[in-house]
Every structure is written in structure tokens, then in C-alpha cells.
Design an enzyme around this catalytic site. Structure first.
Site, PDB file in Angstrom:
ATOM      1  N   GLY A  88       2.790  -1.246  -1.521  1.00 24.81           N
ATOM      2  CA  GLY A  88       1.707  -0.115  -1.567  1.00 24.81           C
ATOM      3  C   GLY A  88       0.380  -0.725  -1.861  1.00 24.81           C
ATOM      4  N   ARG A  89      -0.569   0.232  -2.306  1.00 22.63           N
ATOM      5  CA  ARG A  89      -1.940  -0.256  -2.519  1.00 22.63           C
ATOM      6  C   ARG A  89      -2.191  -0.836  -4.089  1.00 22.63           C
ATOM      7  NH1 ARG A  89      -5.890   3.844  -2.467  1.00 22.63           N
ATOM      8  NH2 ARG A  89      -4.470   5.481  -1.890  1.00 22.63           N
ATOM      9  N   GLU A  92      -2.905  -4.728  -4.871  1.00 25.18           N
ATOM     10  CA  GLU A  92      -4.140  -5.183  -4.603  1.00 25.18           C
ATOM     11  C   GLU A  92      -5.179  -5.323  -5.906  1.00 25.18           C
ATOM     12  OE1 GLU A  92      -7.377  -4.401  -1.048  1.00 25.18           O
ATOM     13  OE2 GLU A  92      -7.070  -2.868  -2.647  1.00 25.18           O
ATOM     14  N   CYS A 118       6.617  -6.238   0.914  1.00 28.10           N
ATOM     15  CA  CYS A 118       5.401  -5.513   1.505  1.00 28.10           C
ATOM     16  C   CYS A 118       4.099  -6.252   0.917  1.00 28.10           C
ATOM     17  CB  CYS A 118       5.512  -3.907   1.445  1.00 28.10           C
ATOM     18  SG  CYS A 118       4.390  -3.132   2.536  1.00 28.10           S
ATOM     19  N   HIS A 119       3.207  -5.417   0.285  1.00 23.28           N
ATOM     20  CA  HIS A 119       1.915  -5.925  -0.373  1.00 23.28           C
ATOM     21  C   HIS A 119       2.200  -6.549  -1.946  1.00 23.28           C
ATOM     22  CE1 HIS A 119       0.247  -3.957   3.047  1.00 23.28           C
ATOM     23  NE2 HIS A 119      -0.993  -4.452   2.670  1.00 23.28           N
ATOM     24  N   TYR A 138       4.276  -7.798   4.031  1.00 21.44           N
ATOM     25  CA  TYR A 138       4.008  -7.028   5.073  1.00 21.44           C
ATOM     26  C   TYR A 138       3.360  -7.926   6.045  1.00 21.44           C
ATOM     27  CZ  TYR A 138       1.518  -3.482   7.895  1.00 21.44           C
ATOM     28  OH  TYR A 138       1.150  -2.588   8.953  1.00 21.44           O
TER      29      TYR A 138
END
Length: 195
Positions: A88-89, A92, A118-119, A138
């Protein structure tokens, strides 16, 4: 004996990537502690649903609120048997917390099972634990993984204590590989199966 598993969450973690492993690991008897920096047990993280609808990248929609079960500040990594890092975000910005990176490093230094997808691998790259490993993430993060010293794979991959996947559509294979790494016994005792 159930494993005690730490799950790193954050605001706008990918909905399926936090909810599905959290519930699946509990369903097979593991004790999962969901935490987020600067938050306590009972606080919530809003989630984001990333979908693949034929565009050049994923789309994002509001998800659910994911309730944390433990205080991040009280986490002692040595108390945990394994780590889950969803995407997800959230990754980050989670990768900017020294405490998050130190926690991740503990699991690699002690060769404890780690599952990420993923992320989520942005956090592992920032923790500098991917050098010489084979992993996936990802697809747009391939260059980041290579710059972190990893060998890229296009499928779910297990490399030593690390299991990685590209995104939530990989859940069946990713979770199966992680459960195998954990040594989770999914066989029911004969007497329970007959009841």
C-alpha cells in the site's frame, strides 16, 4: 504451539494485504500483533484498496479502517517469531522511521520468518536487508529491488527466511509459502476431523 507474529501497518496500508494475512494467520492459530508507529492499541489505520482494472498502474479506492492491537512503542522484536510487512502507500513513509528499520533488521539478523509483498519491500530495501537475496515486489519496484542488491523474480519466491509476492492476487501462494516457512501444522487431528 502458535507463533507470535508482528504485523507492521500504517495509514493507507493496502486493505487486502493487511486484512487477509491478519485474519488468515489468526484462523490457523497464530497470535498476530498489528502495530503502527505513533499509534496505540485500539487506534485505527485507514486502508486503501488497490485494484487492477486495465490501466497502466493500479487504481486506488478507500478501504476499511484497520484496528491496531498493540502499541508500537511497546514492541520488543525479540518477543516475536515472525514478521509480516504488507504494501500500500504506508511503506513509503514507514521506511522513514528508524525504529521500523531496526525492527525489520532484527528479524533478518536472527533469521526469523518474514513475509512481505507489493510496496512492503520498500521498507526492507530501506532497512538494507535485501543484498544478495532473490525477491519480488510490485512490478514497478523492480529497479528499487535491484538497486537494493536483490535478484528480481516474477513470481512468489521464498529465499531463506523471506517470502515475497507482487500483490494481493498472490495471497494463496504467498500465504502457503509463509505458513510452510513457519512450520504451521494445518492437519486436523483424526479425532477432530471425525466430530
Amino acid at each position: 504451539m502458535s507463533e507470535q507474529i508482528l504485523l507492521l501497518a500504517g495509514d493507507f496500508v493496502e486493505d487486502y494485504e493487511v486484512m487477509v494475512p491478519y485474519q488468515a494467520l489468526q484462523a490457523v492459530g497464530h497470535d498476530v500483533h498489528a502495530v503502527c508507529p505513533e499509534k496505540e492499541a485500539g487506534d485505527q489505520c485507514p486502508t486503501a484498496i488497490h485494484d487492477f482494472e486495465g490501466d497502466q498502474t493500479y487504481t486506488e479506492k478507500p478501504g476499511h479502517n484497520f484496528e491496531l492491537t498493540h502499541d508500537f512503542d511497546a514492541v520488543e522484536p525479540s518477543d516475536y517469531d515472525a514478521l509480516v510487512v504488507p504494501g500500500g502507500r504506508a511503506p513509503e513513509y514507514l521506511r522513514t522511521y528508524d525504529e521500523v528499520l531496526e525492527t525489520v533488521r532484527h528479524f533478518f539478523e536472527d533469521e526469523k520468518p518474514v513475509a512481505s509483498l507489493c510496496h512492503g519491500l520498500q521498507i526492507l530495501a530501506a532497512a538494507d536487508v535485501l543484498e544478495g537475496r532473490t525477491c519480488t515486489a510490485y512490478p514497478a519496484l523492480e529497479v528499487d529491488m535491484r538497486q537494493a542488491g536483490a535478484e528480481w523474480a516474477d513470481d512468489v519466491v521464498r529465499d531463506g527466511n523471506l517470502v515475497t509476492a507482487q500483490a494481493w492476487p498472490d495471497h494463496p501462494e504467498w500465504l502457503a509459502a509463509f505458513l510452510d516457512l513457519l512450520g504451521t501444522d494445518l492437519e486436523q487431528p483424526a479425532e477432530a476431523a471425525e466430530d
